[in-house]
Design an enzyme around this catalytic site. Structure first.
Site: not given
Ligand code: ARG
Length: 480
Positions: A164, A285, A293, A325, A330
């Site tokens: 949790h 940044s 980051n 087919y 395709q």
């Protein structure tokens, strides 16, 4: 160029195609990637034609050599672009036929004897996916090895485990890393299964009912490294289960990568500070000068969306599609090409993992506070004869008391502990040390130090086995 060359089927038509529709229905813009597979399959078909007496052995040799030349001419990036941007080829099958006819004249047209594009695309796509599976598996092995190396290097370092997303029990860092290796080994096994299931050759299935010539399909299958010919021509020309099977197997890879990426992103925050991101795989940044980051993990967390989208796309294309087919099929190609980034993603993950810094001191500290030994403490009382429920209640009370005093369980005096039960003895403190808390988890698959030590050795051996099996498999294809 004669009309029969520029189009493959103009005979029964009076009107030309609408130019926009003509461009729109072409697949060469994406199926150019299948050139090596189309060439391999065409060479095998030529051999079967020769065995059936349709081509002389000289014709066979010319066709096979010309096909090799077509593949070689277009293997560079510039060569691939020539295929992709071809002005008249409808698809990769048409492209190869046009090129062959350019090289050999009317003999080039003979190759299309006894086969249909409906069956051609099926082996091409299988060969392509088979190659991709091999690359993905090798990427998974590299990443597993990187995780395993980190696990081995972490020795007996501990960290909190979470349930949790709350601190649960201490575990060895190695135990946590090996959890990911388990996922990846399952992924490898799953991909191997997909590979085995799809490794049958549809060539010789014709347009739908089977080849109109008595072709030796076993010969063709063997030349292409397939285990055997497919069993039913209707199924073989309409089956794309192998595409979905592959994309679903890759979805698991994506899911596992995304869970790892999320944990690392979280553990790299100042709040956790368990890991240090390698600079080579992080970005800055443009606004906040202090930032580093986690772009690699963020992108990987997102990639599974694309993989699963590809699987969903193919699912929906196949839903309700009548046999055999249909041109809809395709549309199953682009989802396959859309996940071509997976081997590179795994390579990046392997190198990212190898360069990831682990802040062992911080991890250990986190594992030593927050009552992560409470379950071991309750187990101590179980050994004194209490039912676990009662033991749980008593330790719960002790935790509440310790929380109020801002102390850990091992900082309570025996006197204080005995207010919760007469079962507490001097040996309680030895039963709740970090080592004891780890080592009481001693059944198979648990985090005790001896179990993890053998798990490391076993995992290394399992990876070794996978690698030598793959080598054998490769050798058997090379000899095929
Ligand atoms: N480009 C087609 C595909 O990818 C090849 C088969 C086309 N067959 C046909 N009869 N038009 O499915």
């Amino acid at each position: 160029m004669s009309n029969e060359q520029t189009k493959m089927w103009t005979g029964r038509f009076c009107e030309p195609l609408d130019p926009a529709f003509e461009r729109w229905q072409r697949s060469i813009v994406f199926d150019w990637r299948l050139l090596p597979d189309e060439v391999a399959a065409s060479k095998a078909h030529a051999s079967a034609l020769s065995a059936a007496g349709i081509l002389t052995s000289d014709e066979l040799a010319s066709i096979r050599a010309a096909l090799d030349a077509i593949a070689a001419d277009h293997s560079s990036e510039a060569g691939q672009a020539l295929v992709r941007d071809h002005s008249t080829a409808e698809d990769i099958h048409h492209f190869v036929e046009l090129s062959l006819t350019n090289k050999l004249g009317p003999l080039g047209l003979k190759l299309h004897t006894g086969r249909s594009r409906n069956e051609q695309i099926a082996p091409d796509l299988r060969l392509y996916i088979r190659r991709q599976i091999d690359s993905v598996i090798s990427g998974l092995i590299s990443w597993s090895e990187a995780l395993l190396a980190k696990a081995e290097a972490s020795g007996e370092t501990v960290m909190p485990s979470y349930t949790h997303l709350q601190r649960a029990e201490p575990v060895l860092v190695a135990h946590w890393l090996l959890a990911y290796v388990e996922m990846l080994l399952r992924d490898i096994a799953r991909l191997q299964d997909v590979r085995t299931r799809m490794n049958f050759c549809p060539l010789g299935s014709g347009a739908v009912a089977g080849a109109t010539l008595s072709l030796d399909r076993t010969l063709v299958a063997r030349e292409l490294g397939f285990s055997a010919p497919t069993a039913n021509s209707i199924d073989a020309t309409s089956d794309r289960d192998f595409v979905l099977d592959y994309l679903q197997a890759l979805t698991f890879v994506g899911l596992h990568a995304s869970r790892f990426a999320e944990e690392i992103t979280l553990f790299a925050t100042a709040e956790f500070n368990f890991v240090t991101l390698p600079e080579a795989f992080s970005t800055g940044s443009s606004a906040m000068p202090q930032k580093k980051n986690p772009d690699l993990t963020a992108l990987i967390r997102a990639k599974v969306a694309r993989i699963n989208a590809a699987a969903q796309t193919v699912t929906l294309i196949l839903k309700g599609l009548p046999l055999a087919y249909n041109k809809d099929l395709q549309e199953t190609q682009e989802p396959v090409f859309a996940v071509d980034f997976v081997p590179l993603m795994l390579d990046l993950l392997a190198r990212f993992t190898a360069n990831l810094g682990f802040n062992y001191a911080r991890m250990t500290e986190a594992a030593q506070s927050g009552y992560l030994n409470a379950m071991a403490a309750a187990t101590y009382l179980v050994h004194k004869g209490l039912p676990f429920r009662t033991a749980h209640e008593k330790i719960g009370n002790a935790v509440r008391y310790a929380l109020e005093k801002n102390l850990e369980l091992n900082q309570l005096s025996l006197e204080e502990l005995r207010t919760f039960g007469p079962e507490f003895g001097e040996d309680f403190f030895a039963a709740i040390t970090l080592e004891a808390t780890l080592d009481c988890h001693s059944s198979i698959g648990s985090t005790s130090r001896t179990r993890v030590k053998s798990a490391l050795a076993e995992t290394r051996a399992r990876i070794q086995t996978i690698k030598s099996d793959l080598k054998q498999q490769e050798a058997s294809y090379a000899g095929a």
